[in-house]
Scaffold this motif. Structure first.
Motif, PDB file in Angstrom:
ATOM      1  N   PHE A  49      74.207  15.171  30.038  1.00 23.44           N
ATOM      2  CA  PHE A  49      74.081  16.100  31.167  1.00 23.44           C
ATOM      3  C   PHE A  49      74.762  15.495  32.393  1.00 23.44           C
ATOM      4  N   VAL A  50      75.398  16.341  33.207  1.00 21.24           N
ATOM      5  CA  VAL A  50      76.138  15.827  34.363  1.00 21.24           C
ATOM      6  C   VAL A  50      75.899  16.664  35.615  1.00 21.24           C
ATOM      7  N   ASP A  51      76.094  16.002  36.759  1.00 22.61           N
ATOM      8  CA  ASP A  51      76.149  16.702  38.038  1.00 22.61           C
ATOM      9  C   ASP A  51      77.588  17.154  38.256  1.00 22.61           C
ATOM     10  N   ARG A  52      77.762  18.332  38.832  1.00 23.68           N
ATOM     11  CA  ARG A  52      79.122  18.825  39.071  1.00 23.68           C
ATOM     12  C   ARG A  52      79.369  19.002  40.564  1.00 23.68           C
ATOM     13  N   GLN A  53      80.571  18.574  40.991  1.00 24.06           N
ATOM     14  CA  GLN A  53      80.899  18.552  42.408  1.00 24.06           C
ATOM     15  C   GLN A  53      81.706  19.776  42.837  1.00 24.06           C
ATOM     16  N   GLU A  54      81.811  19.901  44.153  1.00 24.33           N
ATOM     17  CA  GLU A  54      82.416  21.073  44.772  1.00 24.33           C
ATOM     18  C   GLU A  54      83.766  21.491  44.192  1.00 24.33           C
ATOM     19  N   LEU A  74      83.507  22.996  40.855  1.00 27.02           N
ATOM     20  CA  LEU A  74      82.798  24.276  40.922  1.00 27.02           C
ATOM     21  C   LEU A  74      83.667  25.371  41.520  1.00 27.02           C
ATOM     22  N   ARG A 133      86.085  26.425  38.940  1.00 28.15           N
ATOM     23  CA  ARG A 133      85.352  27.230  37.957  1.00 28.15           C
ATOM     24  C   ARG A 133      85.099  28.645  38.475  1.00 28.15           C
ATOM     25  N   ASP A 134      84.692  28.750  39.743  1.00 25.41           N
ATOM     26  CA  ASP A 134      84.480  30.076  40.338  1.00 25.41           C
ATOM     27  C   ASP A 134      85.759  30.902  40.321  1.00 25.41           C
ATOM     28  N   LYS A 156      86.568  37.861  35.089  1.00 22.64           N
ATOM     29  CA  LYS A 156      85.841  39.118  35.272  1.00 22.64           C
ATOM     30  C   LYS A 156      86.793  40.273  35.534  1.00 22.64           C
ATOM     31  N   THR A 200      75.166  29.615  30.144  1.00 21.11           N
ATOM     32  CA  THR A 200      75.021  28.248  29.663  1.00 21.11           C
ATOM     33  C   THR A 200      74.479  28.280  28.241  1.00 21.11           C
ATOM     34  N   GLU A 239      75.061  20.501  27.299  1.00 23.62           N
ATOM     35  CA  GLU A 239      74.941  21.744  28.078  1.00 23.62           C
ATOM     36  C   GLU A 239      76.358  22.199  28.411  1.00 23.62           C
TER      37      GLU A 239
END
Lengths: 444, 444
Positions: free
Chosen positions: A17-22, A25, A28-29, A36, A114, A128
């Protein structure tokens, strides 16, 4: 709070499991928002199923049999078992069965979500994943399968990749089915063991896979995986067949024709593509990146695919009398983002706030007013959020990479002219409040 | 796939989990995108922590003690326990401890993510929630607490609510602390039992809460919850104090002053606001909607708050010598969306594709070409994805609420003029391929 013997809770994350940074992200957005838009253009409907399902609803189609619970996180709840979904396809099949009478037929849906795999923790093995899936349910038309490949190409090109940077590999479970007939394997368990072994060609290479097709293989950690017990003659036959790049199954021939109608040619037929999940019944696809991906030590790594999918004509009918042949594709967004972040042209803008320094706590009302003016002009702004002196405030502004600070003390207030200090050039300028937003826009 | 005695897996969802449809998801996306813009404007940094944490890292601060595992989904993994996060604050504290040396101080971050509560299943009780959180870590400045309230108002107004439709209630744990001193309670467990009881005023009313403050209470299902064992004199004192709308704690007085500097007045001081979580130490806030929310039977329901937060000065320091006083706010996006969907003005556009009918399978290449032309023009389009005859195709187009179908058969192809049938008006028109996209744009 439960504490360990030193009386402090762990500040580490569990393996996988990892923390994800700005930055990650934001990329990814950006990708998600592109996806979409494409989903709407292709006429897919937006759906979301929950993280948990009854364990018996989603079954166990995972390739990884290393763990006792076969890769799924499960809980016992009132008398039944619940599991965290390990993909988005098995929950879709449950959704279709549950809503069979109401949904349009065929049914086209996309989902972002997820998924979890309770894999044996190890370096680079995550537990994850954020996935994007698109599926056609209720159609045998191979137009659907072909369109998924075309669509995924459009998504990748929309993310900034060109045709040289990715390829869609296609194959079909009909190829392995024909081989199984020829070498006379009809035991389902043995078939699955063979498929699971073949799915590892990319990662382990043919030599190791041949051990898994035979008696078995010991991995680096010393763990022994039992093999499929094929004879060496059959193993060699299998290898030869899967290295043949022009298989003659009906489904692949038809898909190739549709690809040509689409003018789509960024694919490659590759019978060694297997995809681990058990439920596939026809064409299968895999999305591969062709540029080098490096690990955090700068070494080029064997990156594998960023997604894939295929036809699963029987998954929904497992729930009862629901005739719902289906096909779908799935993209691993974390992996895609990881690779894309290595492409320079994909740097996204990370907006950092202008910092209004607190020169005098009694002037807070003035600072709040300035902050409101700048925010109304659409400028990211904050009053220094802490309690330090000016030196600490400047350190803070530099640390967060703020483009500029505003100094507005007793003297500046007399003339209503705050000082704007550009933290990149170091220039300072005294500016009227009216002009402040425009001046800031010049430097951000 | 594990099957039950009828040999079919369950097609139902476990209690507390739901499937979400397009309209809800589009409204949610709209809100999320608004929130992200506001986060940037306010200078917050984007962060994401994983779903799982070591159980001892996130502790157990939940108000609901109904279940043996106290509301958390946990697994045993290698020798340690893992839990699914029950909020985004406890993982933030772990993140801060883990990255204490590297992060800016103060540290402002926002996060969107699912949280899970293993509540006793029951009607309207969900076990999975999408939350949005924003926090200031490393500051005692009450400017931070005040700004969170101002910010959440901006978010709600951005979602289309006006000042009459919501209110921010504020209180402080210092109020209950002062009461505890006066009535001489210093046992932590007893304090928590009192706070948990008070947190239910909204849902149960004072009469039931007073039972929970005393000997205990039997709920509708017959389950008995033990009380805090306060004397009736102390219970009455507590009630009187919490109904006083002008408490005199220092922190609230300061926040009120800052609110006035912001010209922010859409709040109400309400000492009966408690917020269930254990870790709060100072000001607490709660976001309430003031318009009627109905259930799916059309009955007005007691909707409760859509979020809240408060100051938690000791959560991070539990991990060791990390001085990180903090304050944060959290919004339940599912609840917010549920309420907003009942406001007519918030209908989002659900784009449905134009359906190209398959009149002749041999003309598939022409259909693919039409589809490409329309999609390139930005029009949501699909070739009918199934295998049915024209009647089925029309039923499909109506079912998905397609605005129009395209009929392009042998005759139309001779003149290169597809027929566009508007499914709302029923009108048909023969149109050149060049004009097709423009004609469609007139009716969608």
């Amino acid at each position: 709070m439960t504490k360990d013997k030193k009386n402090k809770p762990s500040k580490e994350l569990p393996l996988g499991f990892v923390d994800r940074q700005e930055k990650e992200l934001l990329v990814r957005d950006f990708i998600i928002s592109n996806i979409k838009k494409i989903m709407i253009k292709y006429g897919f409907q937006y759906l979301e199923t929950p993280s948990f399902e009854y364990t018996d609803s989603i079954g166990k189609f995972l390739p990884d049999k290393d763990r006792p619970d076969e890769g799924v996180f499960s809980f016992q709840d009132e008398k039944k078992w619940l599991s965290l979904r390990y993909d988005l396809t098995a929950p879709l099949a449950r959704y279709i069965a549950k809503n069979y009478l109401e949904i349009p037929k065929p049914f086209k849906r996309y989902q972002l979500g997820t998924v979890w795999r309770n894999e044996k923790p190890g370096p680079g093995r995550f537990r994850e994943f954020l996935q994007f899936d698109a599926d056609f349910v209720g159609t045998k038309s191979l137009q659907a399968d072909a369109e998924l490949c075309v669509m995924i190409s459009e998504i990748l090109e929309n993310c900034g990749l060109n045709k040289e940077e990715y390829i869609i590999k296609i194959s079909s479970r009909k190829i392995t089915e024909e081989i199984f007939k020829k070498i006379k394997i009809d035991n389902i368990e043995q078939k699955l063991t063979v498929l699971r072994a073949l799915d590892k060609i990319d990662r382990l290479g043919w030599d190791s896979v041949k051990k898994l097709l035979g008696e078995g293989r010991k991995d680096k950690s010393g763990d022994f995986t039992k093999g499929a017990n094929l004879s060496s003659k059959n193993i060699n036959f299998l290898e030869k067949e899967l290295k043949n790049k022009s298989p003659e199954t009906e489904d692949l021939k038809e898909i190739l024709k549709i690809f040509s109608d689409y003018n789509f040619n960024n694919f490659e037929v590759d019978p060694s593509v297997i995809r681990g999940l058990e439920y596939y019944t026809g064409p299968i696809f895999e999305v591969n990146l062709k540029f080098d991906v490096k690990n955090n030590k700068g070494q080029v790594i064997q990156f594998g695919s960023i997604g894939g999918g295929g036809r699963y004509d029987n998954l929904v009918s497992n729930f009862g009398n629901y005739d719902a042949p289906a096909t779908g594709i799935s993209i691993g967004l974390d992996r895609l983002v990881y690779a894309l972040l290595q492409k320079k042209e994909l740097k996204v803008k990370q907006t950092k706030p202008i910092v209004i320094c607190i020169l005098d706590k009694n002037l807070m009302k003035e600072y709040i007013s300035l902050q409101m003016i700048l925010r109304s002009a659409g400028i990211s702004t904050e009053i220094y959020p802490g309690e330090g002196k000016l030196k600490k405030q400047m350190e803070y502004a530099n640390k967060i990479k703020s483009p500029a600070v505003i100094l507005y003390g007793e003297n500046e207030i007399k003339t209503s002219k705050p000082t704007l200090r550009d933290l990149v050039s170091g220039n300072e300028k005294s500016i009227t409040i009216k002009e402040l937003a425009n001046e800031i826009k010049k430097i951000i």
